[in-house]
Design a protein around this motif. Sequence first.
Motif, PDB file in Angstrom:
ATOM      1  N   THR A   1       1.265  -1.233  -0.251  1.00  0.00           N
ATOM      2  CA  THR A   1      -0.010  -0.135   0.250  1.00  0.00           C
ATOM      3  C   THR A   1       0.955   1.218  -0.005  1.00  0.00           C
ATOM      4  O   THR A   1       2.002   1.041   0.587  1.00  0.00           O
ATOM      5  CB  THR A   1      -0.838  -0.244   1.534  1.00  0.00           C
ATOM      6  N   GLN A   2       0.466   2.485  -0.381  1.00  0.00           N
ATOM      7  CA  GLN A   2       0.947   3.551  -0.311  1.00  0.00           C
ATOM      8  C   GLN A   2       0.850   3.904   1.023  1.00  0.00           C
ATOM      9  O   GLN A   2       0.048   4.553   1.738  1.00  0.00           O
ATOM     10  CB  GLN A   2       0.762   4.534  -1.412  1.00  0.00           C
ATOM     11  N   PRO A   3       1.964   4.700   1.246  1.00  0.00           N
ATOM     12  CA  PRO A   3       2.239   4.898   3.009  1.00  0.00           C
ATOM     13  C   PRO A   3       0.845   6.778   2.881  1.00  0.00           C
ATOM     14  O   PRO A   3       0.236   7.256   2.046  1.00  0.00           O
ATOM     15  CB  PRO A   3       3.436   5.638   3.256  1.00  0.00           C
ATOM     16  N   LEU A   4       0.952   6.455   4.024  1.00  0.00           N
ATOM     17  CA  LEU A   4      -0.503   7.642   4.398  1.00  0.00           C
ATOM     18  C   LEU A   4       0.388   8.565   5.313  1.00  0.00           C
ATOM     19  O   LEU A   4       1.065   8.421   6.040  1.00  0.00           O
ATOM     20  CB  LEU A   4      -1.827   6.681   5.077  1.00  0.00           C
ATOM     21  N   VAL A   5       0.866  10.127   4.956  1.00  0.00           N
ATOM     22  CA  VAL A   5       1.425  11.148   5.151  1.00  0.00           C
ATOM     23  C   VAL A   5       0.785  11.424   7.469  1.00  0.00           C
ATOM     24  O   VAL A   5       1.657  11.374   7.822  1.00  0.00           O
ATOM     25  CB  VAL A   5       1.464  12.186   4.998  1.00  0.00           C
ATOM     26  N   GLY A   6      -0.034  11.233   7.140  1.00  0.00           N
ATOM     27  CA  GLY A   6      -0.798  11.433   8.411  1.00  0.00           C
ATOM     28  C   GLY A   6      -0.451  10.255   9.426  1.00  0.00           C
ATOM     29  O   GLY A   6      -1.073  10.625  10.508  1.00  0.00           O
ATOM     30  N   LYS A   7       0.091   9.324   8.798  1.00  0.00           N
ATOM     31  CA  LYS A   7      -1.007   8.648   9.695  1.00  0.00           C
ATOM     32  C   LYS A   7       0.888   7.856  10.078  1.00  0.00           C
ATOM     33  O   LYS A   7       1.775   7.454   9.422  1.00  0.00           O
ATOM     34  CB  LYS A   7      -1.247   6.791   9.155  1.00  0.00           C
ATOM     35  N   GLU A   8       0.863   7.692  11.440  1.00  0.00           N
ATOM     36  CA  GLU A   8       1.646   7.123  12.338  1.00  0.00           C
ATOM     37  C   GLU A   8       2.503   5.461  11.682  1.00  0.00           C
ATOM     38  O   GLU A   8       1.269   4.737  11.562  1.00  0.00           O
ATOM     39  CB  GLU A   8       1.590   6.895  14.015  1.00  0.00           C
ATOM     40  N   THR A   9       3.590   5.611  11.251  1.00  0.00           N
ATOM     41  CA  THR A   9       4.198   4.235  10.987  1.00  0.00           C
ATOM     42  C   THR A   9       5.076   3.894  11.625  1.00  0.00           C
ATOM     43  O   THR A   9       6.029   4.340  12.772  1.00  0.00           O
ATOM     44  CB  THR A   9       5.508   4.825   9.677  1.00  0.00           C
ATOM     45  N   ALA A  10       5.170   2.166  12.320  1.00  0.00           N
ATOM     46  CA  ALA A  10       6.240   1.508  12.742  1.00  0.00           C
ATOM     47  C   ALA A  10       6.671   0.751  12.432  1.00  0.00           C
ATOM     48  O   ALA A  10       6.501   0.058  11.077  1.00  0.00           O
ATOM     49  CB  ALA A  10       5.852   0.872  14.049  1.00  0.00           C
ATOM     50  N   PHE A  11       8.359   0.616  11.949  1.00  0.00           N
ATOM     51  CA  PHE A  11       8.555   0.080  11.734  1.00  0.00           C
ATOM     52  C   PHE A  11       9.052  -1.436  12.755  1.00  0.00           C
ATOM     53  O   PHE A  11       9.781  -1.435  13.603  1.00  0.00           O
ATOM     54  CB  PHE A  11      10.216   0.156  11.347  1.00  0.00           C
ATOM     55  N   ILE A  12       9.330  -2.725  11.908  1.00  0.00           N
ATOM     56  CA  ILE A  12       9.386  -4.416  13.243  1.00  0.00           C
ATOM     57  C   ILE A  12      10.415  -4.386  12.392  1.00  0.00           C
ATOM     58  O   ILE A  12      10.660  -5.539  11.104  1.00  0.00           O
ATOM     59  CB  ILE A  12       8.545  -4.869  13.124  1.00  0.00           C
ATOM     60  N   THR A  13      12.050  -4.962  13.301  1.00  0.00           N
ATOM     61  CA  THR A  13      12.814  -5.940  12.805  1.00  0.00           C
ATOM     62  C   THR A  13      12.503  -7.010  12.578  1.00  0.00           C
ATOM     63  O   THR A  13      12.023  -7.233  14.293  1.00  0.00           O
ATOM     64  CB  THR A  13      14.650  -5.824  12.794  1.00  0.00           C
ATOM     65  N   GLY A  14      13.168  -8.476  12.182  1.00  0.00           N
ATOM     66  CA  GLY A  14      12.528  -9.797  12.890  1.00  0.00           C
ATOM     67  C   GLY A  14      10.741  -9.832  12.624  1.00  0.00           C
ATOM     68  O   GLY A  14      10.719 -10.673  13.441  1.00  0.00           O
ATOM     69  N   GLY A  15       9.929  -9.261  12.276  1.00  0.00           N
ATOM     70  CA  GLY A  15       8.758  -9.055  11.881  1.00  0.00           C
ATOM     71  C   GLY A  15       8.347 -10.052  11.250  1.00  0.00           C
ATOM     72  O   GLY A  15       7.420 -10.081  11.231  1.00  0.00           O
ATOM     73  N   ALA A  16       8.650 -10.631  10.447  1.00  0.00           N
ATOM     74  CA  ALA A  16       7.656 -12.398   9.968  1.00  0.00           C
ATOM     75  C   ALA A  16       7.751 -13.257  10.736  1.00  0.00           C
ATOM     76  O   ALA A  16       7.006 -14.488  10.770  1.00  0.00           O
ATOM     77  CB  ALA A  16       8.420 -12.405   8.669  1.00  0.00           C
ATOM     78  N   SER A  17       7.970 -13.556  12.411  1.00  0.00           N
ATOM     79  CA  SER A  17       8.737 -14.751  12.961  1.00  0.00           C
ATOM     80  C   SER A  17       8.147 -14.325  14.257  1.00  0.00           C
ATOM     81  O   SER A  17       8.352 -13.637  15.080  1.00  0.00           O
ATOM     82  CB  SER A  17       9.012 -16.233  12.738  1.00  0.00           C
ATOM     83  N   GLY A  18       7.397 -15.381  15.087  1.00  0.00           N
ATOM     84  CA  GLY A  18       7.909 -15.298  16.602  1.00  0.00           C
ATOM     85  C   GLY A  18       7.693 -13.763  17.574  1.00  0.00           C
ATOM     86  O   GLY A  18       6.221 -13.473  16.828  1.00  0.00           O
ATOM     87  N   ILE A  19       8.454 -13.670  17.875  1.00  0.00           N
ATOM     88  CA  ILE A  19       7.663 -11.658  19.153  1.00  0.00           C
ATOM     89  C   ILE A  19       7.766 -10.736  17.749  1.00  0.00           C
ATOM     90  O   ILE A  19       6.625  -9.790  17.806  1.00  0.00           O
ATOM     91  CB  ILE A  19       8.228 -11.592  19.474  1.00  0.00           C
TER      92      ILE A  19
END
Length: 249
Positions: free
Chosen positions: A4-22
């Motif tokens: 999806t395209q980023p929404l300028v007004g929406k808070e964005t969170a990056f998560i490393t190791g984000g595809a499994s587990g915690i």
Amino acid sequence: MQATQPLVGKETAFITGGASGIGRATVLRLAEDGFRVVVIDRNALQVEALVAELVQAGYDAVGHAVDVCDRSKISALIDAEARVDVMVCAAGIGPSCAFDAISDEDFRAVLEVNVLGVFIASQEAVRRMKPGGRVVTVSSRAALGGGGFAHYVASKAAVVGLTRAMAMDLRQRRIAVNSIAPGFTDTGMTRAMTPAQHAAASALEPAGRPAEPHEIANAIAFLASPRTSFITGQTIFVDGGKSLGGLGL
């Protein structure tokens, strides 16, 4: 793998190791909390499947199959977003090995992912963060010590120290940096143990079971929230109370 395209007004969170587990549980929780989530993981198939699941459910998500230690790619994917509000550093490895059998290569590999990866992702994020940004690292109860994985223990103790140092350097910019230290958690990493080892480790927990990934993700979400941005430099142990001692365990 942009979905999806980023929404300028929406808070964005990056998560490393984000595809499994915690990490995966954290992606799901932050998506539910209304963040645009950016999934970062080396496993391309898992990233693609998770992003497709999120988008189908109506969440705002994007995924990148990237090694957390590849600074140029981490930098590029952060630049591709309209804003940087949260960085969750959940990527990590934790092989077990007797101390006298750990090789230099093994030790370096664990430190590279567990410490250098946190440093790179955090540094690239905070270079672009505005006041009010949050960084959440994932350390471990193992930072207090443990047998059979000295390189992992050392790496997680380093994450706690790095978290405190980042918090001190960034407090004047009003960027909060905290860590969550999970105890024994039921993830793919711990499921690599033999069934007997897993059962024995579970029996040593105060609740008689490991934590579920979503229970750790709930704590991460607490520190990722803009409502808790006055908390900084802290490490919260999420281990059912085992780190308190006094239970005969």
